[in-house]
Design an enzyme around this catalytic site. Structure first.
Site, PDB file in Angstrom:
ATOM      1  N   HIS A 400      -1.170  -3.615  -1.497  1.00 17.74           N
ATOM      2  CA  HIS A 400      -2.314  -3.832  -2.714  1.00 17.74           C
ATOM      3  C   HIS A 400      -3.094  -2.824  -1.992  1.00 17.74           C
ATOM      4  O   HIS A 400      -2.755  -2.215  -1.236  1.00 17.74           O
ATOM      5  CB  HIS A 400      -2.675  -5.168  -2.860  1.00 17.74           C
ATOM      6  CG  HIS A 400      -3.301  -5.669  -1.415  1.00 17.74           C
ATOM      7  ND1 HIS A 400      -3.885  -7.482  -1.695  1.00 17.74           N
ATOM      8  CD2 HIS A 400      -3.352  -5.242  -0.331  1.00 17.74           C
ATOM      9  CE1 HIS A 400      -4.694  -7.305  -0.943  1.00 17.74           C
ATOM     10  NE2 HIS A 400      -4.231  -6.338   0.476  1.00 17.74           N
ATOM     11  N   GLU A 401      -4.710  -2.714  -3.023  1.00 20.69           N
ATOM     12  CA  GLU A 401      -4.962  -1.313  -3.866  1.00 20.69           C
ATOM     13  C   GLU A 401      -4.365  -0.018  -2.797  1.00 20.69           C
ATOM     14  O   GLU A 401      -5.294   0.745  -2.193  1.00 20.69           O
ATOM     15  CB  GLU A 401      -6.802  -1.733  -2.223  1.00 20.69           C
ATOM     16  CG  GLU A 401      -7.319  -2.656  -1.639  1.00 20.69           C
ATOM     17  CD  GLU A 401      -7.876  -2.756  -3.358  1.00 20.69           C
ATOM     18  OE1 GLU A 401      -8.688  -1.770  -3.738  1.00 20.69           O
ATOM     19  OE2 GLU A 401      -8.404  -3.240  -3.815  1.00 20.69           O
ATOM     20  N   GLY A 402      -3.770   0.057  -3.707  1.00 20.92           N
ATOM     21  CA  GLY A 402      -3.182   0.965  -4.020  1.00 20.92           C
ATOM     22  C   GLY A 402      -1.693   1.082  -3.025  1.00 20.92           C
ATOM     23  O   GLY A 402      -1.840   0.927  -1.743  1.00 20.92           O
TER      24      GLY A 402
END
Ligand SMILES: Cc1cc2nc3c(=O)[nH]c(=O)nc-3n(C[C@H](O)[C@H](O)[C@H](O)COP(=O)(O)OP(=O)(O)OC[C@H]3O[C@@H](n4cnc5c(N)ncnc54)[C@H](O)[C@@H]3O)c2cc1C
Length: 562
Positions: A400-402
């Site tokens: 997550h978050e890239g």
């Protein structure tokens, strides 16, 4: 005082629920997600004690707490119970977006109840067809007769804390495309979309429904929701800032969240490290290689070199990561208070190293938590110990978050060339300064040797960067094909720099008269620096060799050949 206060809440409220929250995951009941009942009290406590807006200005009810200190406190909460820590800190990020870019009306309507922990904040970006590629979102916003108010329609998936019963309302910071706007990222706008909107008659439902709750591999105590917006065409969103600038606003939250994700990973890694260390100090098994007399009692496993290797691996990664993450907090604070060249320098360094601060701990703590499980042997694989939970919880962070792949592309494709390479120049200058300091320390000759090793690694990074940038104009695919490996090379070198800084300070302390416990602490630091240079930094040689090679296996491989 702040860290002591954080430790108390962590010990008394968060840690006791660690296992329970894992075993009793959120459930969707009659359209509402039910979470562990303890979360209500935790959210109120975070609100009452001012943790949610701690870094905001006094005039806004905040405490102007430096980001560095706040991140250190957050690290304690995350190490105690990652799931529980997610709820309040998502609210912080969402409220920060409203206060930074929203109108005073939006700020007054929504942030007070977010600060006091009664309302949850979220970031609602991901859709079934748009994860890494946010330009492909299809959630739409249609202007109404009232300026700034739009009708929202679409769906979002995987929304952390997107719906739950520990708060009274949920405020989504949602990305959508205004109908008729430009294609791609340029057409994305940011909206406040409350689950219940504020009207003169009080809170009324805003046509946001929960279609499902996902069953996750780890940090099961925090829900991720599948949400539908405007199924009955009655969902209203309030524009934040200007039309079509949503993604640039959202980047503020994402950048904070990225350093936050690195901190989460390091915190879980730290919890696993300490749990495995405690076990290694108590578990008798086998005998020393040089004294295999079966009539003698078994030795504790902490005496085996291979177990010490696994402990050093964990210690070097988690403490090296924490060091970089606090460094990022410091740059963030400097960027807020400094002016001119100092401000620019701090901003550029933070920008450059955000992909490293996110990805290095995230990737490596999957490996360190695995080493922690390994130290417990069979016991590590059972649910009698928390190690298997830490192992599962760590796995989200490279996603997550890239994803790590996306951060590799960001570092090599964008950050390296930031302002004509100025960010990289500042970074090189920072490391060169540490190298000079290390060479000047005479108390321990190893420091100068590590400084030379770091100098060589840095030269390799420069050589690889030059090589790849030269390829870029003719063959952009080859330039970026191994961006993830470039990220790894850069990351290991950055953490080696942090270890050299720690070794310098530890060596200075060891030259003073200090208590035995402190001596052990600093000796441990120097030994871990030694481990990092001998066992981790050497990996950069292989990475650089690969990155300098002209072999194009991954590009040439065809899907049908697998
Ligand atoms: C537990 C959890 C919590 C989450 N919380 C939130 C939240 O609160 N809000 C929110 O909006 N989203 C949230 N997400 C969504 C998360 O941000 C996405 O899952 C993530 O961005 C990846 O998107 P994806 O799942 O669609 O994977 P994809 O984008 O389909 O990626 C799949 C794989 O392909 C690779 N890939 C994709 N594109 C490229 C490319 N161009 N070049 C090279 N490789 C590529 C990726 O690196 C990855 O390995 C959450 C997800 C999870 C699992």
């Amino acid at each position: 005082m702040v860290l002591d206060a954080a430790e108390q809440i962590a010990d008394k409220m968060l840690r006791p629920l660690l296992t329970e929250m894992d075993r009793n995951e959120p459930q969707l009941v009659d359209g509402k997600i039910r979470v562990h009942e303890g979360m209500k009290a935790i959210m109120r406590r975070f609100g009452e004690d001012g943790w949610i807006n701690a870094t905001f200005r006094y005039e806004e009810g905040g405490q102007q707490l430096p980001v560095t200190v706040h991140n250190a406190a957050a690290f304690i909460f995350q190490a105690a119970n990652y799931s529980a820590s997610v709820y309040p800190f998502l609210t912080t990020g969402a409220a920060n977006l409203i206060r930074s870019f929203g109108s005073s009306e939006l700020i007054d309507t929504y942030t007070p109840n977010m600060y006091n922990g009664r309302w949850q904040g979220t970031m609602a970006l991901t859709e079934p067809n748009a994860g890494s590629s946010l330009s492909d979102i299809s959630t739409s916003a249609e202007p109404t007769e009232t300026a700034g108010i739009y009708k929202i329609q679409g769906q979002k998936i995987f929304i952390s804390c997107g719906d739950h019963d520990a708060c009274e309302n949920v405020v989504h910071l949602l990305l959508a495309k205004i109908k008729g706007g430009p294609a791609g990222t340029k057409g994305i706008s940011l909206f406040v979309v409350p689950q219940q909107r504020v009207t003169t008659e009080g809170l009324v439902p805003n046509d946001v429904t929960t279609a499902g709750v996902y069953h996750k591999m780890g940090y099961k105590g925090a829900p991720i929701a599948h949400l539908m917006f405007g199924s009955d065409a009655e969902c209203f969103g309030y524009l934040v800032g200007e039309e079509h600038k949503g993604l640039s606003y959202m980047f503020q939250m994402m950048n904070e969240a990225r350093v936050g994700v690195g901190t989460n990973a390091a915190a879980i890694g730290t919890a696993a490290y300490h749990a495995s260390l405690a076990y290694a100090k108590e578990r008798p098994q086998g005998r020393p290689i040089v004294a295999k007399d079966p009539t003698q009692p078994q030795t504790l496993i902490i005496h085996h070199a291979d177990v010490k290797r696994m402990l050093l691996f964990q210690k070097s990664v988690v403490e090296g990561s924490l060091s970089l993450l606090l460094q990022c907090g410091l740059w963030s604070d400097i960027a807020q208070v400094a002016e001119g060249a100092d401000k620019e320098r701090a901003e550029l360094l933070l920008d450059l190293l955000t992909p490293i601060a996110k990805s290095y701990p995230s990737e490596m703590c999957c490996q360190t938590t695995s080493a922690a499980v390994q130290i417990l042997g069979g016991a590590g694989y059972t649910t009698d110990f928390s190690l298997e939970q830490f192992y599962r919880e760590a796995r989200i962070h490279p996603i997550h978050e890239g994803t790590t792949g996306i951060h590799g592309l960001d570092l090599l494709g964008r950050k390296i060339s930031l302002r004509g390479g100025k960010a990289v120049q500042y970074f090189m200058a920072e490391i060169a300064h540490t190298i000079t300091l290390a060479k000047a320390i005479s108390e321990d000759p190893r420091l100068a040797a590590w400084a030379v090793q770091l100098e060589k690694a840095l030269l390799k990074v420069q050589q690889v960067t030059g090589h790849l940038l030269a390829i870029a104009p003719q063959n952009v695919e080859a330039f970026l094909a191994d961006a993830t490996l470039y990220l790894e090379l850069f990351g290991i070198t950055t953490i080696a720099w942090q270890w050299l800084k720690q070794a310098i300070e530890a060596t200075k302390e060891l030259a003073q008269t200090i208590a035995d416990s402190e001596t052990h602490f600093y000796q441990g630091k120097v030994a871990t620096a030694s481990y990092f240079f001998e066992y981790e930094l050497v990996k950069t040689t292989a990475l650089a060799k690969r990155l300098l090679s002209h072999n194009r296996t991954t590009i040439e491989m065809q899907p049908e050949w697998f």
